[in-house]
Enzyme design. Structure first.
Site, short mmCIF file in Angstrom:
data_model
loop_
_atom_site.label_atom_id
_atom_site.label_comp_id
_atom_site.label_asym_id
_atom_site.label_seq_id
_atom_site.Cartn_x
_atom_site.Cartn_y
_atom_site.Cartn_z
N GLU A 215 38.93 4.46 -60.77
CA GLU A 215 38.78 5.91 -60.62
C GLU A 215 40.05 6.51 -60.05
OE1 GLU A 215 35.59 6.48 -57.90
OE2 GLU A 215 34.02 5.96 -59.32
N LYS A 217 41.98 8.40 -57.38
CA LYS A 217 41.73 8.65 -55.96
C LYS A 217 42.21 10.06 -55.63
CE LYS A 217 41.95 6.76 -51.35
NZ LYS A 217 41.75 8.10 -50.79
N ARG A 222 36.20 14.32 -48.43
CA ARG A 222 35.04 13.51 -48.84
C ARG A 222 33.77 14.32 -48.57
NH1 ARG A 222 34.26 7.79 -48.94
NH2 ARG A 222 32.26 7.39 -49.97
N ARG A 237 32.42 13.66 -44.36
CA ARG A 237 32.38 12.22 -44.10
C ARG A 237 31.77 11.91 -42.74
NH1 ARG A 237 37.64 8.21 -44.23
NH2 ARG A 237 36.98 6.80 -42.62
N GLU A 266 34.26 14.07 -53.77
CA GLU A 266 35.32 14.77 -53.05
C GLU A 266 35.34 16.22 -53.52
OE1 GLU A 266 38.34 13.47 -51.27
OE2 GLU A 266 37.75 11.36 -51.25
N PHE A 303 31.47 11.12 -57.85
CA PHE A 303 31.68 9.77 -58.40
C PHE A 303 30.54 8.79 -58.17
CE2 PHE A 303 34.30 9.95 -54.41
CZ PHE A 303 33.53 9.12 -53.62
N ARG A 375 34.32 -1.78 -46.67
CA ARG A 375 35.75 -2.12 -46.60
C ARG A 375 36.01 -3.59 -46.97
NH1 ARG A 375 38.93 2.04 -45.30
NH2 ARG A 375 38.37 3.52 -43.67
N LYS A 381 41.34 0.58 -52.70
CA LYS A 381 42.21 1.70 -53.06
C LYS A 381 43.65 1.22 -53.21
CE LYS A 381 42.28 2.99 -48.17
NZ LYS A 381 41.90 4.00 -47.17
#
Length: 545
Positions: A215, A217, A222, A237, A266, A303, A375, A381
């Protein structure tokens, strides 16, 4: 049988002492034990507030009181004896925003005057996202596992569906702790988001993933969208309600063909020709609640789908979530995606994202469920970075495992007329060996010392890696380098070879560059205290993925 007497209110200074103990050790087990010992004594009614403070997410949220205000307050004499309780601090901050910003500053100042020096340091650190205790959510989550007696995955699930570690602590250890903790999505109660871990290259990100989606970024804010019928709320966020700042897109969201939905994405500001604006501009557009620059517009880049029409999708693989997502979110509201196993196709897609002015791409495993934090390798990313040779102007003494070392570097760019202008700070990228070396080297160059900062002759050149340049009133140069980290020292370079401030300013997005055309000397008039630790209270909290 009579109920036992409730425990007395917890003193606020105990939080400051616990935070200092956590900062003084590098052992995660010792940090966890400090949290466990303190939380075991906290009255259930106060558990949410205490955990919020200790992880740097006070329940008060944004107050409109920034570092400059707090620095002015810190110039007043502090009492010797602790007198504030957690309940008292919470009540004062709950009332602070009533009546406007001036009233908020006055009420926070009245509270601040009652805090001792250790309490003040902790208070400011927690409010500005600068606790520097070497641990926030991760170790606290493990402490909640031990205290609640529940499996780690169950606790992580509670954190995700309640939206924060503090609210999860209330569910697990608060007044209703006998009840099973929540496990499912509740509309209009924001969830804690899944995050991406950094990868150096696309090849690294794609390695080991059988089926991936790549995707764009987006360098925006967010958001998490909650919809039920025609009602729509948008959360940041950090779980703050930012619906008012997203008004231009609310009608599109309300018209989505789903009775109930929770959507991840986003929101970003773009120019008249569709060009991407910088994160700071998107942030300001949402914070201003509708005052957009002429010709610019807010655009959604959605997304993921976490819930649709009574069906929770958190445990479904990403492929199933995207199938549900595509059934009711039109293409013009979706982020651009590419399903591929080809590194060459992914590289071409990455180049398109950069050409469109975006940060890079996110590589996602189509088999992965939605998990708080995460994470890991499920989302990775890949972003562009640049480097600049800058001069060290000063360094701050470290804390925790860096106690005794000069750690946080003040970075300067070269001005055309001579001299250097501060453009940011960083303590990232430093190995133990570099910490030892720079502590000795910078003390050789010292010109002035305070309790926290050593100012040095501008002679030592350091190569700094960063993602982009943005406007910043915090530094005299009027700019800051985002995600700055030390790559290496360049002892072979003279300070006169460092990056020019004008060259960094030229890397600002066009509108930001025009707004920042004043000479550095003029900007320097608004300079704050030399040892200001930075950090800014904001609508969205201190961090951005």
């Amino acid at each position: 049988m009579a109920s036992p007497n409730p425990p007395p209110p917890l003193e606020f200074v105990e939080l400051a002492h616990a935070s200092k103990r956590v900062a003084a050790t590098s052992s995660r087990l010792e940090k966890k034990q400090v949290f466990i010992e303190l939380l075991a004594r906290v009255p259930p009614r106060e558990i949410e507030a205490v955990v919020g403070w200790l992880v740097g997410e006070p329940l008060c949220g944004p107050l409109g009181v920034g570092p400059a205000h707090l620095w002015e307050m810190s110039r007043t004499a502090a009492p010797d004896a602790a007198q504030a309780t957690v309940e008292g601090v919470e009540e004062a901050l709950r009332r602070a925003p009533d009546g406007g910003r001036e009233q908020a500053v006055a009420r926070v100042a009245a509270l601040f005057a009652r805090l001792t020096e250790p309490e003040r340091a902790f208070f400011v650190g927690a409010l500005t996202g600068n606790l520097r205790q070497g641990s926030l959510g991760g170790v606290m989550l493990l402490a909640l596992v031990d205290l609640s007696g529940r499996p780690e995955q169950e606790v992580r699930r509670t954190v995700m569906v309640t939206g924060s570690i503090a609210r999860a602590a209330r569910a697990l250890l608060g007044p209703g702790r006998e009840e099973p903790p929540p496990t499912s999505v509740a509309l209009f109660h924001p969830l804690a988001p899944m995050l991406a871990s950094p990868a150096e290259t696309l090849k690294e990100a794609l390695e080991g993933i059988e089926a991936a989606v790549v995707e764009w970024k987006i360098d925006g804010v967010r958001v998490q969208v909650h919809k039920e019928g025609g009602r729509v709320s948008v959360y940041s966020r950090q779980g703050n309600d930012i619906t008012a700042g997203c008004e231009p897109v609310l009608d599109r969201l309300a018209a989505l063909d789903a009775e109930a939905a929770v959507i991840d994405g986003e929101i970003a500001l773009e120019g008249p020709g569709g060009e991407a604006r910088a994160f700071q501009d998107s942030f300001s557009a949402v914070a201003s609640k509708g005052a957009l620059p002429s010709g610019d517009r807010l655009r959604l880049y959605l997304f993921d789908c976490l819930h649709k029409d009574g069906r929770d999708l958190l445990d479904e693989p990403l492929s199933a979530r995207l199938e549900a997502f595509a059934a009711f979110v039109p293409p013009e509201l979706r982020v651009r995606q590419l399903r591929t196993a080809s590194a060459d196709e992914a590289e071409a897609f990455y180049a398109q994202a950069l050409a469109a002015g975006h940060e890079g791409v996110v590589v996602k495993d189509l088999g992965s469920p939605y998990r708080f934090g995460a994470r890991g390798r499920a989302w990775q990313k890949v972003k562009e970075f640049a480097t600049a040779d800058l001069v060290v102007l000063a360094a701050e003494w470290g804390s925790g495992r860096r106690t005794g070392y000069l750690s946080n570097l003040h970075l300067g760019a070269r001005e055309a007329g001579g001299g250097f202008c501060m453009v940011g700070k960083t303590f990232k990228g430093l190995t133990d060996a570099l910490l030892q070396w720079q502590t000795a080297k910078l003390q050789e160059l010292a010109t002035e010392r305070t309790a926290h900062v050593v100012f040095v002759r501008p002679e030592l050149v350091v190569e700094i890696r960063y993602s982009d340049v943005q406007r910043s009133p915090r530094y005299p140069g009027g700019i800051a380098l985002r995600f700055a980290r030390v790559e290496r020292y360049r002892e072979e370079k003279a300070a006169g070879e460092a990056e020019l401030l004008a060259d960094l300013v030229a890397k600002l997005p066009e509108p930001a560059r025009a707004a920042d055309a004043r000479p550095a000397a003029a900007r320097r008039k608004k300079r704050g205290p030399k040892n200001d630790a930075g950090g800014q209270l904001s609508l969205f909290g201190p961090t951005k993925d």
